[in-house]
Design an enzyme around this catalytic site. Structure first.
Site, PDB file in Angstrom:
ATOM      1  N   GLY A 136       0.813  -1.206   0.000  1.00  0.00           N
ATOM      2  CA  GLY A 136       0.000   0.000   0.000  1.00  0.00           C
ATOM      3  C   GLY A 136       0.848   1.258   0.000  1.00  0.00           C
ATOM      4  N   GLU A 137       0.284   2.308   0.541  1.00  0.00           N
ATOM      5  CA  GLU A 137       0.925   3.617   0.567  1.00  0.00           C
ATOM      6  C   GLU A 137       2.384   3.532   1.041  1.00  0.00           C
ATOM      7  OE1 GLU A 137      -0.784   6.162   3.479  1.00  0.00           O
ATOM      8  OE2 GLU A 137      -0.034   8.012   2.576  1.00  0.00           O
ATOM      9  N   THR A 162       4.458   0.913   1.398  1.00  0.00           N
ATOM     10  CA  THR A 162       5.313   0.057   0.572  1.00  0.00           C
ATOM     11  C   THR A 162       5.664   0.733  -0.753  1.00  0.00           C
ATOM     12  OG1 THR A 162       4.413  -1.929   1.559  1.00  0.00           O
ATOM     13  CG2 THR A 162       5.408  -2.175  -0.617  1.00  0.00           C
ATOM     14  N   THR A 173      -4.330  -2.676  -1.322  1.00  0.00           N
ATOM     15  CA  THR A 173      -4.992  -2.097  -0.152  1.00  0.00           C
ATOM     16  C   THR A 173      -6.436  -2.503  -0.167  1.00  0.00           C
ATOM     17  OG1 THR A 173      -6.053  -0.064   0.586  1.00  0.00           O
ATOM     18  CG2 THR A 173      -5.010   0.031  -1.540  1.00  0.00           C
ATOM     19  N   ILE A 174      -6.895  -3.067   0.926  1.00  0.00           N
ATOM     20  CA  ILE A 174      -8.325  -3.385   0.945  1.00  0.00           C
ATOM     21  C   ILE A 174      -9.135  -2.098   0.987  1.00  0.00           C
ATOM     22  CG2 ILE A 174      -8.063  -5.658   2.037  1.00  0.00           C
ATOM     23  CD1 ILE A 174      -9.237  -4.355   4.587  1.00  0.00           C
ATOM     24  N   ASP A 175      -8.512  -1.001   1.418  1.00  0.00           N
ATOM     25  CA  ASP A 175      -9.238   0.271   1.556  1.00  0.00           C
ATOM     26  C   ASP A 175      -9.495   0.968   0.222  1.00  0.00           C
ATOM     27  OD1 ASP A 175      -9.177  -0.143   4.233  1.00  0.00           O
ATOM     28  OD2 ASP A 175      -7.596   1.317   4.662  1.00  0.00           O
ATOM     29  N   ARG A 216     -34.615  -2.616  15.815  1.00  0.00           N
ATOM     30  CA  ARG A 216     -33.395  -2.053  16.387  1.00  0.00           C
ATOM     31  C   ARG A 216     -32.616  -1.229  15.375  1.00  0.00           C
ATOM     32  NH1 ARG A 216     -31.584  -7.643  19.118  1.00  0.00           N
ATOM     33  NH2 ARG A 216     -32.420  -7.280  21.195  1.00  0.00           N
ATOM     34  N   MET A 224     -13.710  -1.431   7.857  1.00  0.00           N
ATOM     35  CA  MET A 224     -12.374  -0.854   7.738  1.00  0.00           C
ATOM     36  C   MET A 224     -12.393   0.408   6.869  1.00  0.00           C
ATOM     37  SD  MET A 224      -9.731  -4.035   7.873  1.00  0.00           S
ATOM     38  CE  MET A 224      -9.311  -4.726   9.496  1.00  0.00           C
TER      39      MET A 224
END
EC number: 2.7.1.11
Lengths: 342, 342, 342, 342
Positions: free
Chosen positions: D102-103, D105, D125-127, D162, D169
């Site tokens: 990611g960022e 690396t 990145t999973i994000d 409810r 994430m």
């Protein structure tokens, strides 16, 4: 102690979980060792083995199939090879053999047991047709895959007002069809235990559309067959147990229904997806418990038996009882579908 | 005949399948009618109803939750309201009431039965802690979801050499933890039935890494608790049955393990995903059979009882027996994990 | 403003999500109303409608299929009916028509547009063969189902050292086969765009076993065909677009491979399970965005166009461009499989 | 040629698929060899390697996590270690390094590139917050898991009327929340890009129940934060990039909503299940293509770049561009949720 393991017959989700369980129980609880025979009885006949320790079974719990391989061997070959098998077992110092398999494998296990080999059988069949046990591992996975697929077919059938037939496994016993049919809300369930009347099936289909229902889902066991004279089914010869087979029953019923009802019919034959892949949590637990209890029985000298699920407990039943007959769907269980079909 | 249905306590995958099954069986097999009470016992106390026919239950088989709604009612309110409930039942001409629920609901059902109301109970609990039945629907779905999630955690734990703790449901009984732990190959399973020694848990974790194992997966029932004096757990007050509760046990154990082992620990609390969503095929079949057999019992006048799974059959057991005690994990069943943990 | 919606051609996961999106966007963002035509163009030809408001689309996001129904109509009928359709649209005060469908539906949409009807098309095809858009909804679900099934087939193929062929959808374009083959690690992928040489396929199979590989998984698009003269394939007539069809290519290739390699081959035809059931999250997002942007375009007067995914954005492309040609698998994309097959 | 591979940062579904793809492409298409560095940059700093050949990557396509291990290394350590890394690369004869991450690396990759090391980066990145690429692998799996879990929560929320909050994430970018919210029909989506007003959130919840809606599902990115002064959020310190963190936002918002609306709120924190387990078919294809194209670029001498998805094509973008900024959710994309929430 030294345990031998083999997996016979068609593969089944949970076989690897059983192998892992036998190895972990034998080694961590008893300090025993385990040897695997490759490709079912053939490995025992031909002395092809593989060592099995804890490292070798790492990761097997969740993996479908059998790492030992499997193959079908003709019953007469097994009969003829009993002495050879005893020799191979002795050469490897195997104290107890744990064969994991269905009707054929357990019958062979029984034969070996009769000639003095200490054996603890573990029942395996996705069809759930082995007697003396409430359930076998692999069945829940097969039903689960079939149900998930039938769930998918509902929406496509609805959108086009079609009849969708799903052929599921079950040559002699309709358990997968019965359970998947109940679980997925099939409008029609055909099993080998009760030959169907094609005219009656066509009437159920026609009545549903006449009532304004949007679609029809039918679950057809591969071994389902029409009442003699009502429909032609392709002859599939005779299987390894001498039972007569038909092939493509769903496809042919579909063509017949199109002709009789004028409705579009689509057929899906699920095939091997029902017996592959990771086992459900239910099957992983059952397979693990079967492996554990068989290994305990082996160490306790309780041989000539098969592990079985009875209620919530794992018990032992004589191999002779287990192979005496197939467990098929009873009329009572079949009648349970009445409120949910048609 | 006229059947009343209500769903009490926490929701559970399969409730809708039971409702559908009761309605279809009553109407298509007996020509009876069915009325639903909304939000559990509260609907019966407050006379809030909904008619239930075949069209109303269309599509319910695969849907989680309960279309009737559910709510928890304090036991003393139920005691005080018995006469009111009888009046409401009479007003609607209900011949037999089929309440679907757990410990609380079945206890209330038993009370009603004692004062002369014909009742057939259907056990429901994802925790599987109701006695006298092998299993309850919802449990297999909960275990299945937990197992799928733990399967996912293995690879991430491995990649970072971490400890991953998963808190699963089970306040008084550790069945979900036990089965999900066995099914997903957990290295550690903590249940309410056997308080854990945190030093021992830390040792198991440390030993695994010392041996070169890549990761540790621990399954922790929400009701698991440390041996007194070994770890602090937040007091969660007292639940509706008067049992003492702790909260956040996995989170706190995780912090304690980080301190003691120096390893990174991550915690996941699965929470309500375990009780939502479409039921597994196993639970759909069990729920459907429970609904069917309860409706048959109602028509046969076999009341004051609960349907129960015994082996492969659905049987009837007296409500009094079913609510006498909780079914908890036995030492024998717990010992079955020994070969697979550590 | 008043929007008309219809779904044409084969059903597809995500159709209901599009309908919901159009309705929610039109009503909540613009205060417009929506009317649905039943069973595709047929509903427009025959003036069969259904009102669509927010309540009517509740729960549709996750449901496969199309609540509006769908049907295939012969192109010549559509041509002949253009005036009738205009009349029906006018009668219902429809300002813009949003037809959701594949090649056939978008071609009809283009025709209507040419005669002055304001139209915004939404591309739909599980085959992913519509040009001018990166992807269509339904495709990801189809690939996902196929991949899950092929994952399952690996373990059973391994256990028995078999060849398993899976026939997936894709009559003119091999996208499902290409992606499912890449995703599931197929050793062989056959697509309509490149006729296969059966001798070469047999060689690949033979070579794998010769090298000691345990099994072969082949993915075969239903529209794949052998090089002329290398294998006989059953003639399936001509489809509604005049393209020649073959049927049962996987089954026949399987028989041919058994003959040529002496290996056991099993075939699974996935069929309609690929187009049914709940859409993947990817398809739900894409379908929702398509519905949203088509409705915005309708309100902005940007008609005669089709929404399309371009990178991460939803854009508009002229209907004329979109229906000019089918998007098929390019040699470059096919070459990407080289490192992973054989 | 000799390729080096490492995986940095948090693990992600598809990492193993990339590794397999690099190895298969390099060896089968170019006859090159591949060496892996263990535990991310740490392995390169500490010279810990593992050989990677076709046998070593067998079975990796479907497995989550990274077989190479991963670890976070402080940026200053990386800066200080550039020379050491060059020495290690030279010692192993590595011609091109392919770091997957990611960022952090990719920034390190850029640094190495600046000092003359031939590098081809692969974004992970999973994000989904890496710029210059439409998507990254792992994201679709994370969204898919979150969606499946939220699907389950709908039925339980409905049954008890409810509010259910799900924390997903996304510390700096709300892509997972945005997509899972759209895919699962959330009534409320909170992302880091737009601080929320707790009073407004409480109003949305209250309004839904006032209108008679049965329940509220809210998706909350872990990095979502309240407008200053509207709600207290626990300070979570500063992360490795110097960004301020909060912890437990969903839990605290839930408590606040209970207080303000009087409704029962339950919170589920999905945690690491979003980043573990087998990748979706979409991510397997993307990961495989990224690995393939990075390896081709390495052999073509196109270094100092990162592979990126642009539409349907894999292209190369300068590393400098890719790490210049995070890709966050735009106001336009956020506005797309308006028709589906509230």
């Amino acid at each position: 102690m030294r345990i031998g393991v083999l997996t016979g017959g068609g593969d089944c989700p949970g076989l690897n979980a059983v192998i892992r369980s036998v190895v972990r129980t034998a080694t961590t609880q008893y300090g025993s060792s385990v040897i695997g025979f490759r490709d079912g009885w053939r490995g025992l006949l031909e002395n092809r083995t593989t060592p099995l320790d804890v490292a070798a079974v790492d990761g097997l719990l969740t993996r479908g199939g059998t790492t030992l391989g499997s193959a079908r061997v003709a019953p007469e070959k097994l009969h003829a090879g009993l002495d050879d098998m005893k020799t191979v077992l002795a050469r490897h110092g195997v104290d107890v053999l744990i064969p994991i398999g269905g009707e054929g494998t357990l019958t062979a296990a029984h034969l070996l047991s009769e000639v003095g080999v200490p054996v603890v059988g573990i029942p395996k069949t996705i069809d759930n047709d082995i007697d003396c046990t409430d359930l076998t591992f692999g069945f829940d996975t097969a039903v689960s895959v079939a149900t998930e697929m039938i769930d998918r077919l509902h929406t496509t059938a609805e959108s086009h007002q079609r009849v969708l037939l799903v052929e599921v496994m079950g040559r002699h016993a309709g358990w997968i069809a019965l359970h998947a049919g109940l679980a997925a809300g099939a409008h029609l369930t055909l099993v080998p235990e009760e030959p169907f009347d094609v005219a009656e099936v066509a009437k159920i289909v026609g009545d549903r559309f006449a009532r304004g229902d949007s679609h029809v889902i039918g679950v057809v066991a591969e071994g389902a067959s029409p009442l003699p004279g009502t429909m032609l089914v392709r002859d599939g010869g005779v299987d390894e147990y001498g039972h007569k087979r038909f092939t493509g029953v769903a496809q042919q019923l579909g063509e017949e229904l199109e002709r009789r009802t004028g409705k579009e019919v689509r057929t899906t034959v699920l095939g091997h997806v029902q017996r592959g892949g990771t086992p459900t949590s239910f099957d992983r637990v059952l397979a693990t418990r079967f492996g554990l209890h068989a290994t305990v029985a082996a160490h306790d000298g309780k041989v000539g038996q098969m592990v079985a699920l009875r209620g919530t407990e794992i018990e032992l039943v004589p191999l002779a009882d287990a192979v005496a007959r197939l467990k098929t769907v009873t009329p009572t269980r079949l009648a349970e579908t009445l409120a949910f079909t048609g």
